[in-house]
Every structure is written in structure tokens, then in C-alpha cells.
Design an enzyme around this catalytic site. Structure first.
Site, PDB file in Angstrom:
ATOM      1  N   CYS A  46      -5.389  -2.997   2.412  1.00  0.00           N
ATOM      2  CA  CYS A  46      -5.268  -3.042   3.871  1.00  0.00           C
ATOM      3  C   CYS A  46      -6.612  -3.215   4.582  1.00  0.00           C
ATOM      4  O   CYS A  46      -7.160  -4.311   4.632  1.00  0.00           O
ATOM      5  CB  CYS A  46      -4.532  -1.807   4.368  1.00  0.00           C
ATOM      6  SG  CYS A  46      -3.745  -2.054   5.995  1.00  0.00           S
ATOM      7  N   LYS A  62       3.457  15.797  30.244  1.00  0.00           N
ATOM      8  CA  LYS A  62       4.836  15.320  30.063  1.00  0.00           C
ATOM      9  C   LYS A  62       4.964  14.535  28.765  1.00  0.00           C
ATOM     10  O   LYS A  62       5.894  14.750  27.981  1.00  0.00           O
ATOM     11  CB  LYS A  62       5.247  14.428  31.237  1.00  0.00           C
ATOM     12  CG  LYS A  62       5.529  15.134  32.542  1.00  0.00           C
ATOM     13  CD  LYS A  62       6.142  14.149  33.543  1.00  0.00           C
ATOM     14  CE  LYS A  62       6.483  14.823  34.849  1.00  0.00           C
ATOM     15  NZ  LYS A  62       7.136  13.877  35.787  1.00  0.00           N
ATOM     16  N   GLU A 112       0.835  -1.201   0.000  1.00  0.00           N
ATOM     17  CA  GLU A 112       0.000   0.000   0.000  1.00  0.00           C
ATOM     18  C   GLU A 112       0.874   1.257   0.000  1.00  0.00           C
ATOM     19  O   GLU A 112       1.853   1.349   0.747  1.00  0.00           O
ATOM     20  CB  GLU A 112      -0.886  -0.020   1.248  1.00  0.00           C
ATOM     21  CG  GLU A 112      -1.751   1.213   1.449  1.00  0.00           C
ATOM     22  CD  GLU A 112      -2.554   1.165   2.736  1.00  0.00           C
ATOM     23  OE1 GLU A 112      -3.472   1.979   2.894  1.00  0.00           O
ATOM     24  OE2 GLU A 112      -2.259   0.295   3.587  1.00  0.00           O
ATOM     25  N   LEU A 125      23.953   5.580  30.489  1.00  0.00           N
ATOM     26  CA  LEU A 125      23.965   4.299  31.195  1.00  0.00           C
ATOM     27  C   LEU A 125      23.949   4.530  32.702  1.00  0.00           C
ATOM     28  O   LEU A 125      24.907   5.067  33.266  1.00  0.00           O
ATOM     29  CB  LEU A 125      25.208   3.497  30.807  1.00  0.00           C
ATOM     30  CG  LEU A 125      25.332   3.085  29.331  1.00  0.00           C
ATOM     31  CD1 LEU A 125      26.595   2.253  29.131  1.00  0.00           C
ATOM     32  CD2 LEU A 125      24.104   2.308  28.874  1.00  0.00           C
ATOM     33  N   LYS A 157      -9.182   2.404  -2.327  1.00  0.00           N
ATOM     34  CA  LYS A 157      -9.460   1.845  -1.008  1.00  0.00           C
ATOM     35  C   LYS A 157     -10.863   2.223  -0.575  1.00  0.00           C
ATOM     36  O   LYS A 157     -11.259   3.394  -0.652  1.00  0.00           O
ATOM     37  CB  LYS A 157      -8.422   2.362  -0.005  1.00  0.00           C
ATOM     38  CG  LYS A 157      -8.450   1.686   1.353  1.00  0.00           C
ATOM     39  CD  LYS A 157      -7.251   2.123   2.179  1.00  0.00           C
ATOM     40  CE  LYS A 157      -7.163   1.387   3.511  1.00  0.00           C
ATOM     41  NZ  LYS A 157      -5.945   1.762   4.271  1.00  0.00           N
ATOM     42  N   GLU A 199       6.725   3.781  33.380  1.00  0.00           N
ATOM     43  CA  GLU A 199       7.149   5.057  33.953  1.00  0.00           C
ATOM     44  C   GLU A 199       6.509   6.231  33.226  1.00  0.00           C
ATOM     45  O   GLU A 199       6.034   7.190  33.862  1.00  0.00           O
ATOM     46  CB  GLU A 199       8.671   5.170  33.878  1.00  0.00           C
ATOM     47  CG  GLU A 199       9.410   4.129  34.701  1.00  0.00           C
ATOM     48  CD  GLU A 199      10.903   4.101  34.421  1.00  0.00           C
ATOM     49  OE1 GLU A 199      11.630   3.441  35.187  1.00  0.00           O
ATOM     50  OE2 GLU A 199      11.338   4.732  33.432  1.00  0.00           O
ATOM     51  N   THR A 248      15.570   6.395  27.577  1.00  0.00           N
ATOM     52  CA  THR A 248      15.522   5.023  28.092  1.00  0.00           C
ATOM     53  C   THR A 248      14.284   4.717  28.917  1.00  0.00           C
ATOM     54  O   THR A 248      14.136   3.596  29.406  1.00  0.00           O
ATOM     55  CB  THR A 248      16.769   4.751  28.954  1.00  0.00           C
ATOM     56  OG1 THR A 248      16.788   5.649  30.061  1.00  0.00           O
ATOM     57  CG2 THR A 248      18.040   4.923  28.129  1.00  0.00           C
TER      58      THR A 248
END
Length: 587
Positions: A156, A559, A41, A339, A120, A449, A444
């Protein structure tokens, strides 16, 4: 008829590059002896092109590509291609008698010209889809003729409305039923169906059911690759009239399948895109199974691939592809990960190394006074295990300066603002390295969270791509165990120690959050299933806890609105598929 299924990874807006992919696939298919090559598509533009479709110059470039590139290419092999087309609702109708609309079209070319078109019919306008914003639905569904074959072309969503499979219909029209009633020989669906965990199994089951119901071969060609937040798995396939999957493309990789369908029997031939096409197979070779109307059966020495059994490896492969394509398509080559020595940054770094090669990933440890020796060791050990570059940039001096200035020389308060300034210092360091050295910063934070706001704006949320933004915490651990399946890459201590932001003495996540097994179950019910509080509590959860989790989710919307794009791997992700207001209250 020998048909090639070209599972392609287009780049949105790169019309010339996408046409080159179609050209290469068509060339390989022709050398194998195919008479028709089928692309996904909107293969010419990539999916979803979104507001590029509002630009007149963009649509003109698409039109030129179809006329000057695709049409001439069909002198060598018939081509079914997906593209946006502006014109009247009925092809061939004079513009003076009908308005000019934009359609999501499947266009069939042969002999140097367009010989068929099907627009479509069903335009999804939910979750990540907003096609009604751009396209008009098809007003009719008619077979398209290619030689002796009558093809039922669908796009689709057109195949996702079977009332018997879903026990309901989202749309009044069922394009498949209409095309079958008109006597099509086989059904072809060109698709851009984005991945989420469990989607492949669902899609295959639905297609098998549809083929059995209508007694028709179904050829399904899906886009592959990452485009912004969305990841497309490919997994194109062909299903015989009895619902057997007889050929299956790879997941999360470009692929080319070639199958042969005969009206009174069939056989199929499989060819990989990575292999140079050899001579066309012998057309006189007998089929391996009895001739049955519309049946696909194995031929030659190439066995059908096993049906997919989705597990955590599919999420891993999706995320690796999502990172690689986001970087490549935005022009970045190197990634940067902060890290902490925790599970989220460890998994993110491992995914980045797999996607880009360890030589293109930099891990930066930024310890503060609250960082444990174990976490500092784990961050360094992870980098060694992955083979990525590693730096340690202590933040104590910068943190002390902030405390001195913001507390006007007095004693630190130990409040949330002081906790968060550590995350914001780290965000600034990562973005400084990004600016100076040309890295894309990968954030990360995980979905659990992000959902409840346990993240810091302009701190750990700073970056260009949120890799785990749609991965719940429990699934993060599953990914970590998968990454360690052959050898220890993520240190064992990372998997067993209590999760902690380490922003104050003795801090662990469960000081502020319920156990992640409980939190993730509540979040799935509220976000993905859209259940109200009372129904969630009825599943055995503390009603007060359910209400508190929901309150946190709703309050954290501001946020998430400012977060980096996140890769989607569940059925409902934050981002383009969840459009919640910020300023609202329950009445």
C-alpha cells in the site's frame, strides 16, 4: 509466469472466512493455470483490524491460519498473502538477539512453506490511518525470489512516496527506488486503499507514472468492500513498463484477474470470479504484440476494460456497497428509514433498497402539524416507486402531550426546543420499531448539515449508520438525479422544492443557512483542504459568512462525536479521520 490478482472482500476478524476466500481464489487461479495468486494487504485479518491487533489470542489465530491453512495450500499454487506477523525485524534472526515486534507483512508461500517476506516500510499515520500505533516499519527492502523471477514486494503506502510525482516526500525512504536499484523484474503492491471520490483516477495516474519512471511492470491488488466507515473500491490492475493499463478489475466488486508476464515479452488473460475456470490457455499461442522487455499486451479474445472515468455513479456504488457490507458484517438484514418527503431521506431509502433489496427496507413517515400535504404525498410516492414497505405514524398526539407537559399547560413558545422535540419523537419511534422488529435504522443527515450542527441529537441523528454523513448537499442532489436516470423514482417535486426540516410554519433551510452551493464550497475549503478563514474568503466569499460557518463547524463537534458511523466518500470525512477536540477555543 501466470499471475492471478485476487481482489477480495474480507470481514475484519473473520480469519477462517477470509482464509476460505483466499482458498477459493487460489483454486480458481490454479484451474486457469496460474502459478501465483496475490491477495490484498492484511487479507487474513481484513483491514483495518485496529485494536484487535493488541489481542494476543487474535494474533495467535493468525499465526495458526498461516501455518495450518495457507502454507499447505501453497503446495498447489504459490500464494502472496497479507497478514500481521509478530517476530524479529529480520526474518530468521534469533529472538534472543532482537526484540519481538508486530509487522504488516507480505508473505510468499510455495511448496508448502514460506519462501519470502517483505514487511511494510511506510506506515501512514494521518487521516483514517494509524498504523504506527500497531506496527514497526521494515528495516530493509530486498527482492523476493520465486523461481526465475525477482519480485519487488510493496504494501500500500510503500508506492505513494515518489518525489517526482508528488513534488515532495512524506518519508525519507522510497521502497520502490530501493527495490528497482536491486534489479527486481516486476513490482507487486498489495493494498487496502480506501475510496473517496476521485481516488481511482488519482491512483491509476500515479501507478502509470511510477511504471514509466522505473520501466517495470506493476501489479496492484486492492481490497474491496465496506468495513465500518471505510469503503474499499478494489479496482486492482496491472500496468506495463510503458505505463499502459492492460488489465483492470471491477470497482466495488470482488474479482479475479489472471495475466501472463514473460521476461522477454508478455501476454495477459482475464478471468472473472463469477465464471467457472475452463482449461488453461495454450501457453504456445503467440503474443498479440511485439516482445518488449516488461511489456504487457492483450492476448486472446478478452479485451482490456476501459479506464475508469469517475462520476457520481462511483459515489452511488460506493454507498450501496457500504450499506450492504455494514449490514451483512454486523448481522442485520433489514433497514429502516424515516421518510420526510425530502431529498435526504429519499436518497437514503433509494440507496438502501439498491443495497438490500426493496423487500428488506421499511420507510416510515411521521408527519406533524407542520408537515405539508406535499411532503406526505412525496414520502408515500417514493415508497411506491421503490417497492419498499411503508407506514405512516402521525406524531401530533405525542407532540401535543410534550407541549402540554413542558409548558405546564401554558401556550407553546415556538422555540428551538419545541422544534427539536418533533425530531426526538421521530427518533424514538424509529428506534422502537428497530428494537421490536430487528431493523437497523439508517440516519439521513448529509455532510453539510452535520458540519454546521443543523441536526438534532437523539432525534434525526438516532440510528446505526449515517449513510449520507460524508455527502455534501449539492452531491445529494447529484445522487438523486443519478437514481432517476432511467425513470422517476424520487418524485420530481422532491428535487425542486426548497429543502426544509418542516419543524415550524414556513420553515426552509435557507432561513438558517446560506445557499448550499456557497455553504458546500466553504465547507470543502475548511474541512477537506484545511484552509484558514482568510484564504477561504479570498476565494470570493463574504468574510463574515466564512467566519460564521467556521464557528458553527467548530461548535458542532460535540454533536458529531455522538453521531452514528458515517460512510466515507470524500477526502476528509467526519469520524475516525478527523480527530478534533470538543473543549477548545481559538487563542
Amino acid at each position: 509466469m501466470r499471475i492471478a490478482l485476487a481482489q477480495l472482500n474480507p470481514t475484519i476478524g473473520d480469519i477462517s472466512g477470509n482464509v476460505d476466500k483466499i482458498r477459493q481464489a487460489a483454486g480458481k487461479a490454479r484451474r486457469i493455470g496460474a502459478g501465483l495468486v496475490v491477495s490484498p494487504e492484511l487479507a487474513v485479518t481484513g483491514y483495518p483490524p485496529r485494536d484487535l491487533l493488541c489481542r494476543k489470542d487474535f494474533l495467535e489465530r493468525v499465526k495458526r491460519a498461516l501455518e495450518e491453512d495457507i502454507a499447505p495450500l501453497s503446495n498447489e499454487i504459490a500464494i502472496l498473502v497479507g497478514a500481521p506477523v509478530r517476530g524479529t525485524e529480520v526474518p530468521g534472526e534469533e529472538r534472543s538477539t532482537a526484540p519481538d515486534f508486530l509487522f504488516n507483512a507480505a508473505l510468499l508461500y510455495a511448496g508448502g512453506k514460506q519462501i519470502g517476506r517483505q514487511d511494510k516500510s511506510l506506515l501512514p499515520n494521518y487521516d483514517v490511518f494509524e498504523e504506527s500505533r500497531y506496527f514497526r516499519p521494515a528495516g530493509r527492502r530486498i527482492p523476493v525470489q520465486l523461481g526465475e523471477w525477482s519480485l519487488g514486494l510493496t504494501i500500500c503506502e510503500d508506492i505513494w512516496n515518489d518525489k517526482d510525482y508528488w513534488n515532495r516526500q512524506l518519508y525519507e525512504v522510497d521502497p520502490v527506488e530501493e527495490l528497482v536499484a536491486r534489479g527486481v523484474d516486476l513490482l507487486v503492491n498489495i493494498s487496502a486503499s480506501p475510496y473517496h471520490y476521485g481516488k481511482i483516477r488519482l491512483r491509476v495516474d500515479m501507478l502509470r507514472s511510477l511504471a514509466r519512471k522505473h520501466g517495470r511492470v506493476i501489479i496492484y491488488v486492492n481490497q474491496v468492500g465496506g468495513n465500518d466507515e471505510l469503503i474499499f473500491d478494489g479496482t486492482s490492475l496491472a500496468v506495463d513498463a510503458s505505463g499502459n493499463v492492460v488489465c483492470l478489475a471491477q470497482s466495488f466488486k470482488e474479482d479475479l484477474l489472471v495475466l501472463e508476464v514473460e521476461q522477454h515479452g508478455s501476454r495477459w488473460i482475464l478471468a472473472e470470479t463469477a465464471a467457472e475456470a475452463g482449461p488453461a490457455p495454450d501457453r504456445d499461442k503467440p503474443a498479440a504484440a511485439a516482445n518488449n522487455e516488461g511489456r504487457l499486451s492483450p492476448c486472446g479474445d478478452l479485451p482490456a476494460r476501459a479506464l475508469p472515468e469517475e462520476d457520481i455513479s462511483y459515489v452511488y456504488r460506493a454507498l450501496v456497497l457500504g450499506i450492504a457490507d455494514y449490514m451483512r458484517k454486523t448481522g442485520f438484514r433489514k433497514a429502516l428509514v424515516g421518510l420526510s418527503g425530502g431529498i435526504d431521506s429519499s436518497v437514503t431509502a433509494a440507496l438502501a433498497a439498491a443495497a438490500l433489496g426493496p423487500e428488506n427496507v421499511l420507510g416510515v413517515s411521521m408527519p406533524s402539524r407542520y408537515s405539508s400535504p406535499g411532503s406526505r404525498y412525496d414520502a408515500r410516492k417514493l415508497a411506491e416507486n421503490l417497492g419498499i414497505a411503508f407506514r405512516e405514524v402521525p406524531i401530533e398526539g405525542m407532540f401535543s402531550a410534550f407541549l402540554e407537559v413542558m409548558n405546564q399547560g401554558g401556550e407553546p413558545c415556538g422555540d428551538l426546543a419545541e422544534e427539536n422535540i418533533q425530531a426526538r419523537i421521530r427518533g424514538n419511534i424509529l428506534m422502537f420499531i428497530s428494537n421490536r422488529e430487528g431493523y437497523l435504522t439508517l440516519t439521513t443527515g448529509n455532510k453539510s448539515e452535520m458540519a454546521v450542527g443543523y441536526c438534532t441529537l437523539y432525534g434525526d441523528m438516532s440510528g446505526g449508520l449515517a449513510v449520507l454523513a460524508d455527502v455534501p448537499k449539492v452531491m445529494v442532489y447529484q445522487l438523486a438525479r443519478y437514481i432517476n436516470r432511467e425513470r422517476e423514482i424520487i418524485p420530481h417535486s422532491v428535487l425542486v422544492k426548497p429543502p426544509s426540516a418542516e419543524l415550524k410554519p414556513g420553515q426552509v433551510d435557507q432561513d438558517s443557512l446560506p445557499p448550499y452551493e456557497v455553504l458546500d464550497a466553504i465547507l470543502q475549503a475548511y474541512i477537506e483542504e484545511e484552509k484558514p478563514a482568510d484564504e477561504i474568503a479570498a476565494r470570493g466569499f463574504d468574510p463574515d459568512l466564512v467566519r460564521e460557518v467556521i464557528r458553527k463547524v467548530d461548535r458542532a463537534e460535540y454533536k458529531r462525536r455522538q453521531a452514528a458511523p458515517g460512510l466515507r466518500v470524500t477526502s476528509r470525512a467526519f469520524g475516525m479521520g478527523r480527530r478534533m477536540p470538543i473543549a477548545w477555543r481559538a487563542g
